[in-house]
Design an enzyme around this catalytic site. Structure first.
Site, PDB file in Angstrom:
ATOM      1  CG  ASP A  25     -10.624 -27.509-103.630  1.00  0.00           C
ATOM      2  OD1 ASP A  25     -11.553 -26.846-104.112  1.00  0.00           O
ATOM      3  OD2 ASP A  25      -9.551 -27.702-104.233  1.00  0.00           O
ATOM      4  CD  GLU A  73      -7.910 -30.714-107.325  1.00  0.00           C
ATOM      5  OE1 GLU A  73      -7.573 -30.239-106.224  1.00  0.00           O
ATOM      6  OE2 GLU A  73      -7.136 -31.354-108.063  1.00  0.00           O
ATOM      7  CE  LYS A 127     -10.204 -25.483-106.449  1.00  0.00           C
ATOM      8  NZ  LYS A 127      -9.091 -26.418-106.571  1.00  0.00           N
ATOM      9  CE  LYS A 130      -3.392 -30.136-107.822  1.00  0.00           C
ATOM     10  NZ  LYS A 130      -4.277 -31.302-107.527  1.00  0.00           N
ATOM     11  CB  VAL A 155      -7.777 -28.532 -97.455  1.00  0.00           C
ATOM     12  CG1 VAL A 155      -8.045 -28.396 -95.974  1.00  0.00           C
ATOM     13  CG2 VAL A 155      -8.960 -29.201 -98.161  1.00  0.00           C
ATOM     14  CB  THR A 156      -3.639 -28.830 -98.825  1.00  0.00           C
ATOM     15  OG1 THR A 156      -2.996 -28.744-100.104  1.00  0.00           O
ATOM     16  CG2 THR A 156      -4.338 -30.161 -98.694  1.00  0.00           C
ATOM     17  CB  CYS A 160      -6.416 -26.069-103.757  1.00  0.00           C
ATOM     18  SG  CYS A 160      -6.272 -27.467-104.908  1.00  0.00           S
ATOM     19  CD  GLN A 200       9.622 -11.206-100.267  1.00  0.00           C
ATOM     20  OE1 GLN A 200      10.083 -10.446-101.110  1.00  0.00           O
ATOM     21  NE2 GLN A 200       9.287 -12.461-100.534  1.00  0.00           N
TER      22      GLN A 200
HETATM   23  N1  TIU Z   1      -7.435 -28.960-103.015  1.00  0.00           N
HETATM   24  C1  TIU Z   1      -6.140 -29.279-103.080  1.00  0.00           C
HETATM   25  O1  TIU Z   1      -5.318 -28.728-102.359  1.00  0.00           O
HETATM   26  N2  TIU Z   1      -5.789 -30.299-103.938  1.00  0.00           N
HETATM   27  C2  TIU Z   1      -4.722 -31.147-103.729  1.00  0.00           C
HETATM   28  O2  TIU Z   1      -4.465 -32.030-104.523  1.00  0.00           O
HETATM   29  N3  TIU Z   1      -4.018 -30.957-102.575  1.00  0.00           N
HETATM   30  C3  TIU Z   1      -3.008 -31.739-102.092  1.00  0.00           C
HETATM   31  O3  TIU Z   1      -2.393 -31.338-101.108  1.00  0.00           O
HETATM   32  N4  TIU Z   1      -2.727 -32.892-102.671  1.00  0.00           N
END
Ligand code: TIU
Length: 220
Positions: A25, A73, A127, A130, A155-156, A160, A200
């Site tokens: 993403d 996304e 996609k 997430k 990200v993030t 995702c 862990q």
């Molecule tokens: N790609 C992804 O992480 N989608 C999000 O909406 N991330 C946010 O941190 N909002």
């Protein structure tokens, strides 16, 4: 051929014939002003630190000839694949913005940033959620290439990347997350998300620096 990458909680044994780089993403909608990230109230400049490290690992991955997969996304223009439950909490999706309709496929904002533009032949997985495995053909693409290890970037970190990491774990993939090739709008979430991976005894996998990953790919 196998090769060790310095990682937490332990060295990662790279299997160069079975590893893929998955870049999650890295879209204008998350990294540039006026997109989805900004519509959610975030400071999008916080994500830009991940770009340089991913550029480095992407170049090494291409030189090593490993599979590179990009994800995006986003939703169909008619939003038929947007659950009401997601839409209610992200009302900006589908609205017109400076980069086109927010998080809609085909719009400029939905595209991957120029620095990380997919090369010919590199799969781009669209996609609606997430996780990159939900409602996509990613698993088939990976199995067809006999992939068992994933290097995760993008990200993030806690949204995702983590969702994809968890989906991949339960599907039997060994996952290594780039600590500097991932980023969050919330630095404390980024740190915690990485700690969760390696805690862990590596409950979700491994965490490594992009320079170490790139060096191992280059030597492989
Ligand atoms: N790609 C992804 O992480 N989608 C999000 O909406 N991330 C946010 O941190 N909002």
């Amino acid at each position: 051929m196998s090769r060790e990458i310095a990682a937490r909680p332990a060295p990662f044994v790279l299997d160069i014939g079975r590893v893929a780089l998955v870049i999650i993403d890295m879209q204008r909608d998350f990294l540039e002003p006026g997109g989805f990230g900004a519509a959610l109230g975030n400071d999008v400049t916080k994500l830009r630190a991940a770009i340089g490290p991913i550029v480095t690992v992407l170049a090494a991955a291409r030189a090593a000839g490993i599979l590179v997969v990009h994800t995006r996304e986003g939703h169909r223009p008619d939003l038929a694949d947007l659950h009401p439950a997601k839409h209610r909490r992200a009302a900006g999706i589908g609205r017109a913005g400076p980069m086109g309709r927010i998080l809609v496929r085909g719009e400029a904002g939905h595209g991957i940033i120029d620095d990380l533009a997919p090369a010919d032949g590199e799969p781009v997985v669209d996609k609606p959620g997430k996780g990159a495995f939900y409602a996509t053909d990613l698993e088939t693409i990976l199995h067809k290439r006999s992939i068992t290890q994933l290097i995760l970037a993008g990200v993030t970190t806690e949204v995702c990347v983590h969702t994809t990491l968890r989906e991949a774990n339960d599907r039997g993939f060994e996952c290594l997350v780039l600590e500097d090739g991932t980023a969050s709008y919330f630095p404390e979430f980024h740190r915690a998300a990485l700690e969760m991976v390696a805690a862990q005894g590596g409950i979700f996998g491994w965490v490594a620096a992009s320079a170490d990953v790139a060096a191992s790919l280059a030597g492989a």
